[in-house]
Design an enzyme around this catalytic site. Structure first.
Site, PDB file in Angstrom:
ATOM      1  N   ARG A  36       0.778  -1.240   0.000  1.00 34.83           N
ATOM      2  CA  ARG A  36       0.000   0.000   0.000  1.00 34.83           C
ATOM      3  C   ARG A  36       0.811   1.292   0.000  1.00 34.83           C
ATOM      4  O   ARG A  36       0.235   2.368   0.012  1.00 34.83           O
ATOM      5  CB  ARG A  36      -0.958  -0.006   1.205  1.00 34.83           C
ATOM      6  CG  ARG A  36      -2.059  -1.026   1.029  1.00 34.83           C
ATOM      7  CD  ARG A  36      -2.962  -1.140   2.246  1.00 34.83           C
ATOM      8  NE  ARG A  36      -4.061  -2.029   1.935  1.00 34.83           N
ATOM      9  CZ  ARG A  36      -3.968  -3.352   1.948  1.00 34.83           C
ATOM     10  NH1 ARG A  36      -2.825  -3.934   2.258  1.00 34.83           N
ATOM     11  NH2 ARG A  36      -5.014  -4.113   1.644  1.00 34.83           N
ATOM     12  N   GLN A 105       2.164 -11.848   8.212  1.00 35.84           N
ATOM     13  CA  GLN A 105       1.256 -11.764   7.069  1.00 35.84           C
ATOM     14  C   GLN A 105       2.006 -12.030   5.765  1.00 35.84           C
ATOM     15  O   GLN A 105       1.389 -12.106   4.712  1.00 35.84           O
ATOM     16  CB  GLN A 105       0.620 -10.373   7.018  1.00 35.84           C
ATOM     17  CG  GLN A 105      -0.293 -10.054   8.197  1.00 35.84           C
ATOM     18  CD  GLN A 105      -0.751  -8.604   8.183  1.00 35.84           C
ATOM     19  OE1 GLN A 105       0.003  -7.702   8.555  1.00 35.84           O
ATOM     20  NE2 GLN A 105      -1.974  -8.367   7.756  1.00 35.84           N
ATOM     21  N   ILE A 107       4.344 -13.874   2.839  1.00 35.47           N
ATOM     22  CA  ILE A 107       4.272 -15.179   2.194  1.00 35.47           C
ATOM     23  C   ILE A 107       5.606 -15.567   1.559  1.00 35.47           C
ATOM     24  O   ILE A 107       5.673 -16.489   0.746  1.00 35.47           O
ATOM     25  CB  ILE A 107       3.161 -15.181   1.112  1.00 35.47           C
ATOM     26  CG1 ILE A 107       3.394 -14.075   0.077  1.00 35.47           C
ATOM     27  CG2 ILE A 107       1.787 -15.017   1.759  1.00 35.47           C
ATOM     28  CD1 ILE A 107       2.390 -14.083  -1.090  1.00 35.47           C
ATOM     29  N   HIS A 123      -1.032 -15.942   6.063  1.00 40.00           N
ATOM     30  CA  HIS A 123      -1.469 -15.908   4.673  1.00 40.00           C
ATOM     31  C   HIS A 123      -0.782 -16.949   3.798  1.00 40.00           C
ATOM     32  O   HIS A 123      -0.815 -16.856   2.570  1.00 40.00           O
ATOM     33  CB  HIS A 123      -1.275 -14.501   4.095  1.00 40.00           C
ATOM     34  CG  HIS A 123      -2.114 -13.473   4.776  1.00 40.00           C
ATOM     35  ND1 HIS A 123      -1.778 -12.127   4.824  1.00 40.00           N
ATOM     36  CD2 HIS A 123      -3.281 -13.579   5.460  1.00 40.00           C
ATOM     37  CE1 HIS A 123      -2.706 -11.466   5.506  1.00 40.00           C
ATOM     38  NE2 HIS A 123      -3.616 -12.331   5.903  1.00 40.00           N
ATOM     39  N   CYS A 134      -4.289 -34.399  -6.912  1.00 44.31           N
ATOM     40  CA  CYS A 134      -3.704 -35.488  -6.121  1.00 44.31           C
ATOM     41  C   CYS A 134      -2.958 -35.021  -4.880  1.00 44.31           C
ATOM     42  O   CYS A 134      -2.525 -35.840  -4.068  1.00 44.31           O
ATOM     43  CB  CYS A 134      -2.771 -36.322  -6.993  1.00 44.31           C
ATOM     44  SG  CYS A 134      -1.284 -35.437  -7.558  1.00 44.31           S
ATOM     45  N   CYS A 152       0.054 -30.327 -12.729  1.00 40.12           N
ATOM     46  CA  CYS A 152       0.749 -31.398 -12.026  1.00 40.12           C
ATOM     47  C   CYS A 152       1.364 -32.372 -13.025  1.00 40.12           C
ATOM     48  O   CYS A 152       0.696 -32.794 -13.978  1.00 40.12           O
ATOM     49  CB  CYS A 152      -0.236 -32.121 -11.115  1.00 40.12           C
ATOM     50  SG  CYS A 152       0.451 -33.547 -10.247  1.00 40.12           S
ATOM     51  N   ILE A 234      11.596  -0.549   9.601  1.00 34.73           N
ATOM     52  CA  ILE A 234      11.779  -1.532  10.664  1.00 34.73           C
ATOM     53  C   ILE A 234      13.166  -2.189  10.585  1.00 34.73           C
ATOM     54  O   ILE A 234      13.754  -2.539  11.608  1.00 34.73           O
ATOM     55  CB  ILE A 234      10.656  -2.594  10.637  1.00 34.73           C
ATOM     56  CG1 ILE A 234      10.711  -3.446  11.900  1.00 34.73           C
ATOM     57  CG2 ILE A 234      10.707  -3.438   9.386  1.00 34.73           C
ATOM     58  CD1 ILE A 234       9.486  -4.268  12.123  1.00 34.73           C
TER      59      ILE A 234
END
Length: 241
Positions: A36, A105, A107, A123, A134, A152, A234
Site C-alpha cells: 500500500r 502476514q 508469504i 497468509h 492429487c 501437475c 523496521i
C-alpha cells in the site's frame, strides 16, 4: 528517536515472552515491495482491465486463471530475496529465549530462511504449492518455470499456491495458535504493517499486556492504543537495537 529506541531496548531486556507480528514492511529491505505504499504493489499500473488488488482474489483466480498465474509469478515470488536485519534480529531474540513466536502476514518464507523456528504464516507461503487433484507438492521454482496455468506432472491437475487470497478464509489452526501466543505475551511488537487487512489486523485485540509496540513507516489506525510508537524503517530500527 534515540529515546524510543532506548525504551524498546528496555522492553526487550525485561521481556521473557515476546511476540512479533509483522507485515509487508518487514521484507521491503529484502527488495520485496509492500502493498500500500506509494511505490507498493497496489500502485502498479498494469494496462489491463483489472487492478493488482483484484488480481490476488479468489474470484479472479477462478475467472481468469492464466492472468492470475502470470501476475502471481511476476509479482509475488522473489527467489533471490535474502533475510534482512529485522529477520536476523528476531532469530537472535528467539535464541535468547525471549521471542516465543512470529506471526506474519508475509508469504515469502524469509523468517524461516533466516533461521526462525516458530513462525505462524497467516497468509500461507509461495514456497508451498499443491496439486488440487492429487495433492502432490511443488516448490516455487516449478511454479516460476511453468507456462500458463501450472499443471501437475503426475495427474495433470491444477497447482494452487498455498497462499490465502482475498475472499478466502485463514487457516483456523494457525489463527488459533496466533491468538494463543499474542494473548500470553508480555510484549507485543507489531512491525511493518498498516493494520488494515482483517482478520489479521484484529489479532491486536487479543493482547492484554501493557507493552504494545508499533513500528511502521507511516501512522497506523492503532497508534493511539500503543504504549510505544516508533516511526521509520523496521530494518533500520532493528539494526539500531
Amino acid at each position: 528517536m534515540e529515546k524510543k529506541i532506548a525504551k524498546l531496548v528496555e522492553y526487550l531486556k525485561e521481556s521473557n515472552n515476546l511476540v512479533f507480528f509483522g507485515g509487508a514492511g518487514v521484507s521491503t529491505a529484502s527488495n520485496i515491495p509492500d502493498f500500500r505504499s506509494s511505490d507498493g504493489l497496489y500502485s502498479k499500473k498494469l494496462n489491463r482491465q483489472f487492478s493488482p488488488e483484484e488480481a490476488v482474489s479468489h474470484t479472479f483466480l477462478m475467472r481468469h486463471p492464466e492472468e492470475f498465474y502470470e501476475f502471481y509469478k511476476q509479482n509475488l515470488i522473489y527467489p533471490d530475496a535474502k533475510p534482512n536485519a529485522c529477520h536476523e534480529a528476531l532469530v537472535k531474540l528467539e535464541k535468547m529465549g525471549k521471542l516465543k513466536a512470529i506471526v506474519t502476514q508475509n508469504i515469502d518464507g524469509l523468517h524461516q530462511a533466516a533461521g526462525s523456528r516458530k513462525v505462524l504464516e497467516l497468509h500461507g507461503s509461495v514456497l508451498r504449492n499443491y496439486c488440487e487433484g492429487c495433492g502432490k507438492f511443488f516448490n516455487a521454482e516449478y511454479m516460476l518455470h511453468a507456462e500458463g496455468v501450472p499443471r501437475c506432472d503426475a495427474c495433470g491437475g491444477t497447482i494452487k499456491p498455498d497462499v490465502v487470497l482475498y475472499e478466502e478464509g485463514l487457516d483456523q489452526q494457525i489463527l488459533t495458535e496466533a491468538i494463543h501466543y499474542i494473548g500470553q505475551a508480555d510484549v507485543l511488537i507489531i512491525g511493518g504493517t498498516s493494520l488494515v487487512v482483517y482478520p489479521a489486523a484484529g489479532l491486536i485485540d487479543y493482547y492484554k499486556g501493557k507493552k504494545l509496540v508499533l513500528i511502521n513507516k507511516t501512522p497506523t489506525a492503532r497508534d493511539n492504543v500503543a504504549d510505544l510508537v516508533v516511526q521509520g524503517s523496521i530494518g533500520e530500527i532493528f539494526s539500531a537495537l
